[in-house]
Design a protein around this motif. Structure first.
Motif, PDB file in Angstrom:
ATOM      1  N   ASP A  28       0.796  -1.229   0.000  1.00  0.00           N
ATOM      2  CA  ASP A  28       0.000   0.000   0.000  1.00  0.00           C
ATOM      3  C   ASP A  28       0.825   1.274   0.000  1.00  0.00           C
ATOM      4  OD1 ASP A  28      -2.052  -1.708   0.158  1.00  0.00           O
ATOM      5  OD2 ASP A  28      -2.600  -1.297   2.231  1.00  0.00           O
ATOM      6  N   THR A  29       2.135   1.143  -0.049  1.00  0.00           N
ATOM      7  CA  THR A  29       2.964   2.327   0.107  1.00  0.00           C
ATOM      8  C   THR A  29       3.502   2.783  -1.241  1.00  0.00           C
ATOM      9  OG1 THR A  29       3.655   1.305   2.162  1.00  0.00           O
ATOM     10  CG2 THR A  29       4.893   3.225   1.461  1.00  0.00           C
ATOM     11  N   PRO A  30       3.476   4.086  -1.510  1.00  0.00           N
ATOM     12  CA  PRO A  30       4.074   4.560  -2.763  1.00  0.00           C
ATOM     13  C   PRO A  30       5.545   4.135  -2.842  1.00  0.00           C
ATOM     14  CG  PRO A  30       2.893   6.315  -1.622  1.00  0.00           C
ATOM     15  CD  PRO A  30       2.923   5.160  -0.687  1.00  0.00           C
ATOM     16  N   LEU A  31       6.004   3.866  -4.041  1.00  0.00           N
ATOM     17  CA  LEU A  31       7.350   3.313  -4.212  1.00  0.00           C
ATOM     18  C   LEU A  31       8.452   4.153  -3.543  1.00  0.00           C
ATOM     19  CD1 LEU A  31       9.094   1.049  -5.399  1.00  0.00           C
ATOM     20  CD2 LEU A  31       9.235   2.385  -7.511  1.00  0.00           C
ATOM     21  N   PRO A  32       8.455   5.477  -3.691  1.00  0.00           N
ATOM     22  CA  PRO A  32       9.555   6.237  -3.050  1.00  0.00           C
ATOM     23  C   PRO A  32       9.568   6.060  -1.526  1.00  0.00           C
ATOM     24  CG  PRO A  32       8.333   7.622  -4.578  1.00  0.00           C
ATOM     25  CD  PRO A  32       7.555   6.360  -4.442  1.00  0.00           C
ATOM     26  N   ASP A  52     -13.517   1.960   5.267  1.00  0.00           N
ATOM     27  CA  ASP A  52     -13.917   0.546   5.165  1.00  0.00           C
ATOM     28  C   ASP A  52     -12.748  -0.319   4.703  1.00  0.00           C
ATOM     29  OD1 ASP A  52     -16.415   1.193   5.998  1.00  0.00           O
ATOM     30  OD2 ASP A  52     -17.341   1.144   3.998  1.00  0.00           O
ATOM     31  N   ARG A  53     -11.981   0.243   3.774  1.00  0.00           N
ATOM     32  CA  ARG A  53     -10.827  -0.518   3.263  1.00  0.00           C
ATOM     33  C   ARG A  53      -9.823  -0.790   4.378  1.00  0.00           C
ATOM     34  NH1 ARG A  53     -10.775   2.657  -1.338  1.00  0.00           N
ATOM     35  NH2 ARG A  53      -9.035   3.897  -0.554  1.00  0.00           N
ATOM     36  N   VAL A  54      -9.621   0.215   5.232  1.00  0.00           N
ATOM     37  CA  VAL A  54      -8.676   0.049   6.345  1.00  0.00           C
ATOM     38  C   VAL A  54      -9.158  -1.067   7.269  1.00  0.00           C
ATOM     39  CG1 VAL A  54      -7.715   1.115   8.420  1.00  0.00           C
ATOM     40  CG2 VAL A  54      -7.818   2.408   6.287  1.00  0.00           C
ATOM     41  N   MET A  55     -10.442  -1.012   7.614  1.00  0.00           N
ATOM     42  CA  MET A  55     -10.976  -2.055   8.512  1.00  0.00           C
ATOM     43  C   MET A  55     -10.813  -3.444   7.898  1.00  0.00           C
ATOM     44  SD  MET A  55     -11.914  -1.062  11.443  1.00  0.00           S
ATOM     45  CE  MET A  55     -13.008  -2.250  12.189  1.00  0.00           C
ATOM     46  N   ALA A  56     -11.115  -3.512   6.591  1.00  0.00           N
ATOM     47  CA  ALA A  56     -11.031  -4.817   5.925  1.00  0.00           C
ATOM     48  C   ALA A  56      -9.592  -5.313   5.864  1.00  0.00           C
ATOM     49  CB  ALA A  56     -11.614  -4.708   4.519  1.00  0.00           C
ATOM     50  N   SER A  57      -8.659  -4.384   5.682  1.00  0.00           N
ATOM     51  CA  SER A  57      -7.257  -4.818   5.581  1.00  0.00           C
ATOM     52  C   SER A  57      -6.705  -5.249   6.940  1.00  0.00           C
ATOM     53  CB  SER A  57      -6.388  -3.710   4.983  1.00  0.00           C
ATOM     54  OG  SER A  57      -6.203  -2.676   5.927  1.00  0.00           O
ATOM     55  N   LEU A  58      -7.288  -4.707   8.002  1.00  0.00           N
ATOM     56  CA  LEU A  58      -6.743  -5.001   9.338  1.00  0.00           C
ATOM     57  C   LEU A  58      -7.398  -6.203  10.014  1.00  0.00           C
ATOM     58  CD1 LEU A  58      -6.322  -1.437  10.874  1.00  0.00           C
ATOM     59  CD2 LEU A  58      -4.534  -2.986  10.109  1.00  0.00           C
ATOM     60  N   PHE A  59      -8.687  -6.365   9.761  1.00  0.00           N
ATOM     61  CA  PHE A  59      -9.404  -7.380  10.548  1.00  0.00           C
ATOM     62  C   PHE A  59     -10.101  -8.389   9.656  1.00  0.00           C
ATOM     63  CE2 PHE A  59      -9.226  -3.623  13.266  1.00  0.00           C
ATOM     64  CZ  PHE A  59      -8.734  -4.168  14.433  1.00  0.00           C
ATOM     65  N   SER A  60      -9.732  -9.631   9.857  1.00  0.00           N
ATOM     66  CA  SER A  60     -10.547 -10.679   9.259  1.00  0.00           C
ATOM     67  C   SER A  60     -11.769 -10.811  10.168  1.00  0.00           C
ATOM     68  CB  SER A  60      -9.758 -11.984   9.214  1.00  0.00           C
ATOM     69  OG  SER A  60      -9.439 -12.366  10.536  1.00  0.00           O
ATOM     70  N   ALA A  68      -1.913  -0.917  12.704  1.00  0.00           N
ATOM     71  CA  ALA A  68      -3.067  -0.031  12.551  1.00  0.00           C
ATOM     72  C   ALA A  68      -2.635   1.343  12.045  1.00  0.00           C
ATOM     73  CB  ALA A  68      -3.795   0.095  13.891  1.00  0.00           C
ATOM     74  N   TYR A  69      -1.571   1.862  12.637  1.00  0.00           N
ATOM     75  CA  TYR A  69      -1.076   3.171  12.185  1.00  0.00           C
ATOM     76  C   TYR A  69      -0.686   3.109  10.713  1.00  0.00           C
ATOM     77  CZ  TYR A  69      -0.606   5.046  16.966  1.00  0.00           C
ATOM     78  OH  TYR A  69      -0.840   5.511  18.228  1.00  0.00           O
ATOM     79  N   ALA A  70       0.023   2.033  10.354  1.00  0.00           N
ATOM     80  CA  ALA A  70       0.503   1.912   8.968  1.00  0.00           C
ATOM     81  C   ALA A  70      -0.676   1.846   8.003  1.00  0.00           C
ATOM     82  CB  ALA A  70       1.378   0.671   8.830  1.00  0.00           C
ATOM     83  N   ALA A  71      -1.723   1.102   8.394  1.00  0.00           N
ATOM     84  CA  ALA A  71      -2.885   0.976   7.518  1.00  0.00           C
ATOM     85  C   ALA A  71      -3.573   2.321   7.347  1.00  0.00           C
ATOM     86  CB  ALA A  71      -3.855  -0.044   8.112  1.00  0.00           C
ATOM     87  N   LEU A  72      -3.680   3.043   8.438  1.00  0.00           N
ATOM     88  CA  LEU A  72      -4.358   4.334   8.378  1.00  0.00           C
ATOM     89  C   LEU A  72      -3.572   5.311   7.505  1.00  0.00           C
ATOM     90  CD1 LEU A  72      -6.894   5.615   9.590  1.00  0.00           C
ATOM     91  CD2 LEU A  72      -5.384   6.757  11.195  1.00  0.00           C
ATOM     92  N   GLN A  73      -2.272   5.291   7.700  1.00  0.00           N
ATOM     93  CA  GLN A  73      -1.464   6.195   6.894  1.00  0.00           C
ATOM     94  C   GLN A  73      -1.471   5.759   5.436  1.00  0.00           C
ATOM     95  OE1 GLN A  73       1.833   5.993   9.648  1.00  0.00           O
ATOM     96  NE2 GLN A  73       1.816   8.216   9.803  1.00  0.00           N
ATOM     97  N   GLY A  74      -1.464   4.434   5.235  1.00  0.00           N
ATOM     98  CA  GLY A  74      -1.516   3.925   3.872  1.00  0.00           C
ATOM     99  C   GLY A  74      -2.790   4.370   3.159  1.00  0.00           C
TER     100      GLY A  74
END
Lengths: 453, 235
Positions: free
Chosen positions: A36-40, B207-215, B226-232
């Motif tokens: 999910d992270t941009p390449l840079p 919704d995408r964040v929730m789906a990516s974090l929790f089965s 969780a932080y990474a998903a939110l920032q992503g």
């Protein structure tokens, strides 16, 4: 490892379960970074995963050298320190240790050339740093050791043979004032590069064994050190493993044999630090064996004499290599061995005319050990030396002097002093109870209070 | 990039215990230990503690612990001395620590303790001290922790230590000890609702964040994940 080797074990078994768990725990985050992270930004995280630590500006510079055509790096560099898995340490920013090895593995799989290039750059930086550290730094006298260790870490990706050699030298030459912590840190560097050092599984096993030894998982330490020795490489790691396996074992002939072998091999290889420390362990083992067998055993007195000879040899060797820490350790061992040779185990002959005749010399030995420990800033060793001196004074009936020595130790002890040393001092203070005249009991109680006894 | 959720924003739901503990510490003084593993958001905890103590208006000393753990206490004390000197320069006469003492490599810890403890104790309103990331790579010695405890007692200030949950924190005799746990599903959902309210994230992104974090069966997630998903989700 050969199939006949009783200590051989597959890699998975060697890797403790908590590390496997940690890596599994990190996996979702690593996946998020990868997908999910941009390449840079991903490249910046990759770069950070192979750095032990770095400043944000330096990270950008490093990444730009690895990916010179990526002009988006600068745009994303500011985002990195806000991430939860980027931590601030005194030396700079780092990826949390739980995550870094897994991210680094992904980096290596996705961009092997860049991965090697990144390590090359980082190793060069450490080499430049080493050249600048020719002049000792008063503020951080161990700076060179840390730089060498970091260099060993980075070399793992490009020249693993050099890496394991440097790691071995660093292990042996760890700063004496806190060698155990320094070596534990060093072992984290080795284990983090485990994937890159697969050809040198024995070296990784050695560092695993050391961690087990320090954290008091003695059986595991014995098994792993045994595996290192069983390969028969007769190198630096072999010599040190013999020493540490020896001290993991109960006091018996097998322990003696291992320590003797370690001393001999260290001498042959010119590994002076391990030679001194293994011989010191040998001295204490010979003394312990004499103490276990007691004065009635005909071998006890010859053992004590042998301990004294070994201690004297070690002391002379320490004076030759001119290392103030080793000098402190060996002076103390010599002072103890010298005293026990005349006083016998448990101080059985401590009041004999022979013991009385040498007591001035014994006093000078212990005093010299305390002074050497002070010069080397080894406060725990200084307390141990004072305690042993007080025991000698007590056994020879010099109760008032023993109390004075214990008082001196109590004045030095702080809430943060080495707990084992303070515990021994407390025990010695208690041992004076009922032995001393009533006129000294108040002093004893004061000293006991100061030591928290 | 500048719009990524701030620590304070997360703190509204997930670190309330930490903020309450810091507020209490500001009233009473003492030593608070906050520990967790590398995925538990230790860095956020350090920053959050720093913010909470700074809001109290005390002079704040912030020390990031060295990775290696070698000569840990000396490093911490030297950094405290340097920081205290910096505070003194900003507030003349408040803390009289000589900068020349910093860097003396041959002093025993006892000397350093005497040198640093009293000047810190003489600070105008009692100091707040945050020592971040202790024991992450190597465990601190019990003696180091006892020394920090002694310093905290002597200064009478509010001290916060954040670090690994592998250390033997009992040696520091903390007045309170918080362990950073994983995030519950409802906590992450609450944060995402706030993000939607503040128009940081769209409903779809949330919704995408929730789906990516929790089965479906998963109830908790590591804070860092969780932080990474939110920032992503911002990208």
């Amino acid at each position: 490892m050969s199939e006949q080797n009783p200590f051989s074990m597959p890699n998975d078994e060697r890797r403790p379960s908590h590390r496997r768990t940690m890596q599994a725990e990190a996996e979702p985050t690593v996946r998020l970074i990868a997908e999910d992270t941009p390449l840079p930004l991903r490249r910046l995280v990759w770069m950070l995963s192979v750095c032990l630590d770095t400043q944000p500006d330096s990270l950008l510079d490093l990444a730009s050298r690895v990916w010179p055509d990526d002009h988006e790096l600068v745009k994303w560099a500011g985002a990195l320190p806000t991430w939860s898995f980027v931590e601030e340490a005194a030396e700079g920013w780092r990826l949390v240790p739980d995550l870094a090895p897994t991210v680094a593995r992904r980096f290596r799989e996705a961009a092997p050339k860049e991965f090697a290039h990144a390590h090359q750059i980082l190793a060069d930086i450490e080499r430049v740093q080493l050249a600048q550290e020719d002049v000792p730094d008063d503020f951080d006298p161990n700076a060179e050791w840390f730089t060498r260790s970091r260099l060993a870490f980075y070399l793992a990706a490009t020249t693993p043979a050099d890496s394991v050699e440097e790691f071995g030298v660093a292990f042996e030459t760890a700063p004496a004032e806190d060698a155990q912590t320094a070596r534990m840190w060093l072992s984290t560097l080795v284990l983090r590069q485990e994937d890159l050092l697969q050809e040198y599984g024995r070296v990784v096993t050695f560092f695993e064994a050391f961690r087990a030894y320090v954290t008091n998982r003695r059986q595991q330490a014995q098994r792993l050190f045994g595996a290192v020795i069983a390969e028969g490489a007769r190198d630096r790691y072999h010599a040190i493993a013999e020493h540490l396996l020896g001290v993991c074992l109960p006091v018996d002939e097998r322990r003696l044999a291992l320590l003797e072998a370690s001393v001999d091999l260290s001498h042959h290889l010119g590994i002076v630090q391990n030679e001194v420390m293994a011989r010191n362990s040998l001295v204490s083992t010979v003394i312990a064996l004499a103490q276990i067998r007691g004065n009635d055993d005909p071998e006890t007195q010859p053992r004590l004499r042998r301990a004294r000879e070994l201690a004297l040899e070690n002391l002379q060797f320490s004076r030759e290599i001119d290392d103030k820490s080793y000098l402190a350790y060996t002076l103390l061992a010599y002072a103890i061995a010298e005293w026990l040779t005349v006083a016998g185990v448990s101080g059985a002959r401590a009041r004999s005319s022979e013991a009385h005749a040498v007591f001035d010399e014994v006093t000078a030995n212990f005093r010299e050990a305390v002074d050497a420990a002070d010069r080397a800033q080894l406060s725990a060793t200084a307390l141990m030396a004072l305690n042993q001196f007080a025991c000698a004074q007590r056994d020879s009936g010099r109760y008032a002097e023993a109390l004075e020595t214990l008082e001196e130790a109590a004045n030095r002890a702080t809430p943060w002093s080495d707990e084992e040393a303070v515990t021994r001092l407390r025990k010695t203070v208690r041992s004076l109870e009922r032995r001393i005249p009533a006129s000294l009991e108040d002093t004893r109680l004061i000293v006991a209070k100061e030591l928290g006894a | 990039v500048s719009e990524v959720p701030s620590v304070e924003w997360w703190a509204e739901v997930d670190r309330s215990a930490l903020r309450e503990a810091c507020a209490s510490l500001c009233r009473t003084g003492g030593l608070l230990v906050i520990s967790g593993d590398g995925m538990s958001g230790r860095q956020e905890a350090s920053v959050l503690a720093r913010h909470a103590l700074a809001q109290d208006g005390r002079p704040l000393l912030y020390v990031a612990a060295p990775s290696s753990g070698v000569a840990l206490t000396r490093h911490v004390i030297r950094t405290l001395l340097a920081e205290a000197e910096s505070v003194r320069r900003r507030t003349p006469g408040a803390i009289g620590v000589g900068a020349a003492t910093v860097g003396a490599s041959d002093r025993l810890l006892g000397d350093l303790f005497v040198e640093v403890a009293q000047p810190l104790a003489d600070g105008p309103q009692g100091l707040a001290v945050v020592i971040a990331g202790l024991g992450v790579e190597t465990r601190p010695h019990d003696g180091d922790l006892r020394l920090l405890r002694s310093l905290a007692d002597r200064t009478g200030g509010a001290w916060v230590i954040t670090g690994s949950n592998d250390a033997s924190w009992d040696a520091a005799e903390p007045d309170s000890h918080l362990t950073l746990g994983k995030f519950e599903r409802w906590e992450v959902a609450a944060v995402l609702r706030l993000a939607e309210r503040d128009q940081v994230l769209t409903r779809q992104a949330s919704d995408r964040v929730m789906a990516s974090l929790f089965s479906q069966r998963q109830r908790t997630v590591a804070a860092a994940t969780a932080y990474a998903a939110l920032q992503g989700a911002k990208w």
